[in-house]
Design an enzyme around this catalytic site. Structure first.
Site, mmCIF file in Angstrom:
data_model
loop_
_atom_site.group_PDB
_atom_site.id
_atom_site.type_symbol
_atom_site.label_atom_id
_atom_site.label_comp_id
_atom_site.label_asym_id
_atom_site.label_seq_id
_atom_site.Cartn_x
_atom_site.Cartn_y
_atom_site.Cartn_z
ATOM 1 N N PHE A 50 18.357 -19.024 -26.769
ATOM 2 C CA PHE A 50 17.646 -20.304 -26.726
ATOM 3 C C PHE A 50 17.912 -21.190 -27.952
ATOM 4 O O PHE A 50 17.334 -22.266 -28.080
ATOM 5 C CB PHE A 50 16.142 -20.073 -26.550
ATOM 6 C CG PHE A 50 15.516 -19.194 -27.618
ATOM 7 C CD1 PHE A 50 15.159 -19.719 -28.858
ATOM 8 C CD2 PHE A 50 15.284 -17.838 -27.380
ATOM 9 C CE1 PHE A 50 14.573 -18.925 -29.830
ATOM 10 C CE2 PHE A 50 14.704 -17.036 -28.357
ATOM 11 C CZ PHE A 50 14.352 -17.581 -29.587
ATOM 12 N N THR A 87 3.628 -16.764 -30.737
ATOM 13 C CA THR A 87 4.735 -17.661 -30.390
ATOM 14 C C THR A 87 4.623 -18.196 -28.958
ATOM 15 O O THR A 87 4.813 -19.392 -28.724
ATOM 16 C CB THR A 87 6.076 -16.902 -30.548
ATOM 17 O OG1 THR A 87 6.117 -16.352 -31.859
ATOM 18 C CG2 THR A 87 7.258 -17.824 -30.335
ATOM 19 N N GLU A 129 12.048 -22.493 -46.785
ATOM 20 C CA GLU A 129 11.774 -23.664 -45.941
ATOM 21 C C GLU A 129 11.211 -24.823 -46.766
ATOM 22 O O GLU A 129 11.584 -25.977 -46.540
ATOM 23 C CB GLU A 129 10.821 -23.276 -44.798
ATOM 24 C CG GLU A 129 11.512 -22.365 -43.785
ATOM 25 C CD GLU A 129 10.611 -21.793 -42.700
ATOM 26 O OE1 GLU A 129 11.150 -21.100 -41.814
ATOM 27 O OE2 GLU A 129 9.379 -22.012 -42.731
ATOM 28 N N LYS A 175 5.963 -30.015 -34.377
ATOM 29 C CA LYS A 175 7.224 -30.283 -33.689
ATOM 30 C C LYS A 175 7.122 -31.556 -32.837
ATOM 31 O O LYS A 175 6.003 -32.041 -32.585
ATOM 32 C CB LYS A 175 7.571 -29.074 -32.805
ATOM 33 C CG LYS A 175 7.733 -27.754 -33.588
ATOM 34 C CD LYS A 175 8.138 -26.648 -32.625
ATOM 35 C CE LYS A 175 8.037 -25.276 -33.249
ATOM 36 N NZ LYS A 175 8.474 -24.218 -32.320
ATOM 37 N N ARG A 230 -1.944 -22.859 -30.745
ATOM 38 C CA ARG A 230 -1.138 -22.731 -29.519
ATOM 39 C C ARG A 230 -1.991 -22.280 -28.332
ATOM 40 O O ARG A 230 -1.769 -22.705 -27.196
ATOM 41 C CB ARG A 230 0.010 -21.752 -29.759
ATOM 42 C CG ARG A 230 1.129 -22.341 -30.619
ATOM 43 C CD ARG A 230 2.073 -21.245 -31.079
ATOM 44 N NE ARG A 230 3.238 -21.757 -31.796
ATOM 45 C CZ ARG A 230 4.013 -20.992 -32.567
ATOM 46 N NH1 ARG A 230 3.736 -19.709 -32.727
ATOM 47 N NH2 ARG A 230 5.050 -21.512 -33.176
ATOM 48 N N ASN A 288 5.740 -25.208 -27.954
ATOM 49 C CA ASN A 288 4.587 -24.578 -28.611
ATOM 50 C C ASN A 288 4.109 -25.326 -29.856
ATOM 51 O O ASN A 288 3.409 -24.788 -30.696
ATOM 52 C CB ASN A 288 4.846 -23.093 -28.865
ATOM 53 C CG ASN A 288 5.975 -22.838 -29.831
ATOM 54 O OD1 ASN A 288 6.571 -23.787 -30.351
ATOM 55 N ND2 ASN A 288 6.282 -21.581 -30.086
ATOM 56 N N HIS A 295 5.277 -25.127 -36.013
ATOM 57 C CA HIS A 295 6.018 -24.056 -36.687
ATOM 58 C C HIS A 295 5.299 -23.703 -37.984
ATOM 59 O O HIS A 295 4.777 -24.579 -38.661
ATOM 60 C CB HIS A 295 7.440 -24.521 -37.029
ATOM 61 C CG HIS A 295 8.092 -23.669 -38.078
ATOM 62 N ND1 HIS A 295 8.722 -22.491 -37.777
ATOM 63 C CD2 HIS A 295 8.164 -23.796 -39.433
ATOM 64 C CE1 HIS A 295 9.163 -21.938 -38.910
ATOM 65 N NE2 HIS A 295 8.839 -22.717 -39.918
ATOM 66 N N ARG A 353 -0.353 -18.509 -39.944
ATOM 67 C CA ARG A 353 0.199 -17.956 -38.697
ATOM 68 C C ARG A 353 -0.920 -17.587 -37.719
ATOM 69 O O ARG A 353 -0.771 -17.704 -36.515
ATOM 70 C CB ARG A 353 1.043 -16.711 -38.997
ATOM 71 C CG ARG A 353 2.237 -16.967 -39.887
ATOM 72 C CD ARG A 353 3.432 -17.455 -39.132
ATOM 73 N NE ARG A 353 3.993 -16.449 -38.245
ATOM 74 C CZ ARG A 353 5.076 -16.650 -37.492
ATOM 75 N NH1 ARG A 353 5.712 -17.826 -37.544
ATOM 76 N NH2 ARG A 353 5.528 -15.705 -36.714
ATOM 77 N N TYR A 403 16.453 -23.309 -38.431
ATOM 78 C CA TYR A 403 16.316 -22.142 -37.537
ATOM 79 C C TYR A 403 17.486 -21.170 -37.649
ATOM 80 O O TYR A 403 17.741 -20.422 -36.703
ATOM 81 C CB TYR A 403 16.150 -22.617 -36.092
ATOM 82 C CG TYR A 403 14.724 -23.018 -35.732
ATOM 83 C CD1 TYR A 403 13.656 -22.128 -35.880
ATOM 84 C CD2 TYR A 403 14.437 -24.282 -35.223
ATOM 85 C CE1 TYR A 403 12.368 -22.483 -35.555
ATOM 86 C CE2 TYR A 403 13.135 -24.647 -34.887
ATOM 87 C CZ TYR A 403 12.092 -23.741 -35.056
ATOM 88 O OH TYR A 403 10.799 -24.085 -34.722
HETATM 89 P P1 RTP Z 1 8.176 -20.850 -35.303
HETATM 90 O O1 RTP Z 1 9.317 -20.277 -36.104
HETATM 91 O O2 RTP Z 1 8.532 -22.114 -34.563
HETATM 92 O O3 RTP Z 1 6.888 -20.936 -36.062
HETATM 93 O O4 RTP Z 1 7.865 -19.830 -34.140
HETATM 94 P P2 RTP Z 1 7.676 -18.286 -34.252
HETATM 95 O O5 RTP Z 1 7.984 -17.787 -35.621
HETATM 96 O O6 RTP Z 1 6.327 -18.010 -33.699
HETATM 97 O O7 RTP Z 1 8.788 -17.792 -33.234
HETATM 98 P P3 RTP Z 1 10.342 -17.479 -33.452
HETATM 99 O O8 RTP Z 1 10.604 -16.181 -32.812
HETATM 100 O O9 RTP Z 1 10.757 -17.708 -34.869
HETATM 101 O O10 RTP Z 1 10.983 -18.589 -32.521
HETATM 102 C C1 RTP Z 1 11.134 -19.902 -32.996
HETATM 103 C C2 RTP Z 1 10.850 -20.872 -31.884
HETATM 104 O O11 RTP Z 1 11.822 -20.723 -30.858
HETATM 105 C C3 RTP Z 1 11.240 -21.027 -29.608
HETATM 106 N N1 RTP Z 1 11.429 -19.904 -28.708
HETATM 107 N N2 RTP Z 1 11.835 -20.048 -27.474
HETATM 108 N N3 RTP Z 1 12.720 -19.567 -24.842
HETATM 109 C C4 RTP Z 1 12.273 -18.559 -25.581
HETATM 110 O O12 RTP Z 1 12.203 -17.454 -25.147
HETATM 111 C C5 RTP Z 1 11.882 -18.833 -26.942
HETATM 112 N N4 RTP Z 1 11.511 -17.936 -27.844
HETATM 113 C C6 RTP Z 1 11.225 -18.626 -28.971
HETATM 114 C C7 RTP Z 1 9.780 -21.307 -29.833
HETATM 115 O O13 RTP Z 1 9.585 -22.717 -29.923
HETATM 116 C C8 RTP Z 1 9.518 -20.668 -31.176
HETATM 117 O O14 RTP Z 1 8.445 -21.283 -31.831
#
Ligand code: RTP
Length: 155
Positions: A64, A98, A133, A16, A109, A119, A122, A92, A56
């Site tokens: 968010f 996350t 994707e 990112k 991370r 973080n 992705h 992962r 997303y």
């Molecule tokens: P990613 O898709 O980026 O690999 O991350 P992930 O699966 O570990 O997490 P996901 O739940 O899909 O969330 C996507 C991205 O959203 C941001 N986020 N911000 N402010 C918050 O509480 C919050 N929660 C998630 C993070 O950048 C996360 O990677």
């Protein structure tokens, strides 16, 4: 044993804008490379906000979402496809939880990030998302099929 017997899976990984700006491209890529995964596609691009929202789309009801898409489209992203046995799930694992406060030391991370909104990386969370994707980010001809010398010793 010939590598042709293995069904090697592929996953979509993005560094990112925060990871790119912090100079972590080679650090992150080397962790996937040293593990034994193979890079089959890569580009650097600044995603539009519209594209970030597509990427997303699963999170569009989350509070968010807007900030997430703003940050994701704020600068260059390194978009990649990595290939290897178990790469979706293990990718992962290399990335870590996350929220960097909860990711283990030794993960990308855990070692390199502090807060969830920054973080740095992705990774696709399953076979269906990986397929979607990869198709969103790359044309089929941008994926390179090749066998690496290392594969003879990895598999
Ligand atoms: P990613 O898709 O980026 O690999 O991350 P992930 O699966 O570990 O997490 P996901 O739940 O899909 O969330 C996507 C991205 O959203 C941001 N986020 N911000 N402010 C918050 O509480 C919050 N929660 C998630 C993070 O950048 C996360 O990677």
């Amino acid at each position: 044993l010939s590598i042709f017997f293995f069904q090697l899976e592929r996953t979509f990984i993005a560094i990112k804008p925060d990871g790119v700006q912090r100079g972590l491209i080679s650090e992150i890529m080397s962790r996937f490379e040293r593990k034994g995964f193979k890079l089959v596609a890569i580009k650097i691009t600044v995603p539009s906000k519209d594209f970030a929202q597509k990427h997303y789309h699963d999170l569009k009801t989350r509070a968010f979402f807007d900030v997430l898409c703003d940050v994701f489209s704020s600068g260059p992203v390194i978009a990649m496809v990595w290939e290897g046995e178990g790469v979706i799930k293990y990718g992962r694992k290399l990335i870590g939880a996350t929220d960097p406060q909860k990711s283990e030391p030794g993960t990308i991370r855990g070692d390199l990030a502090v807060v969830v909104g920054r973080n740095i990386i992705h990774g696709s969370d399953g076979p269906e998302t990986a397929k979607d994707e990869i198709n969103l980010w790359f044309k089929p001809e941008e994926l390179v099929n090749y066998s690496s010398n290392a594969e003879k010793w990895l598999y």
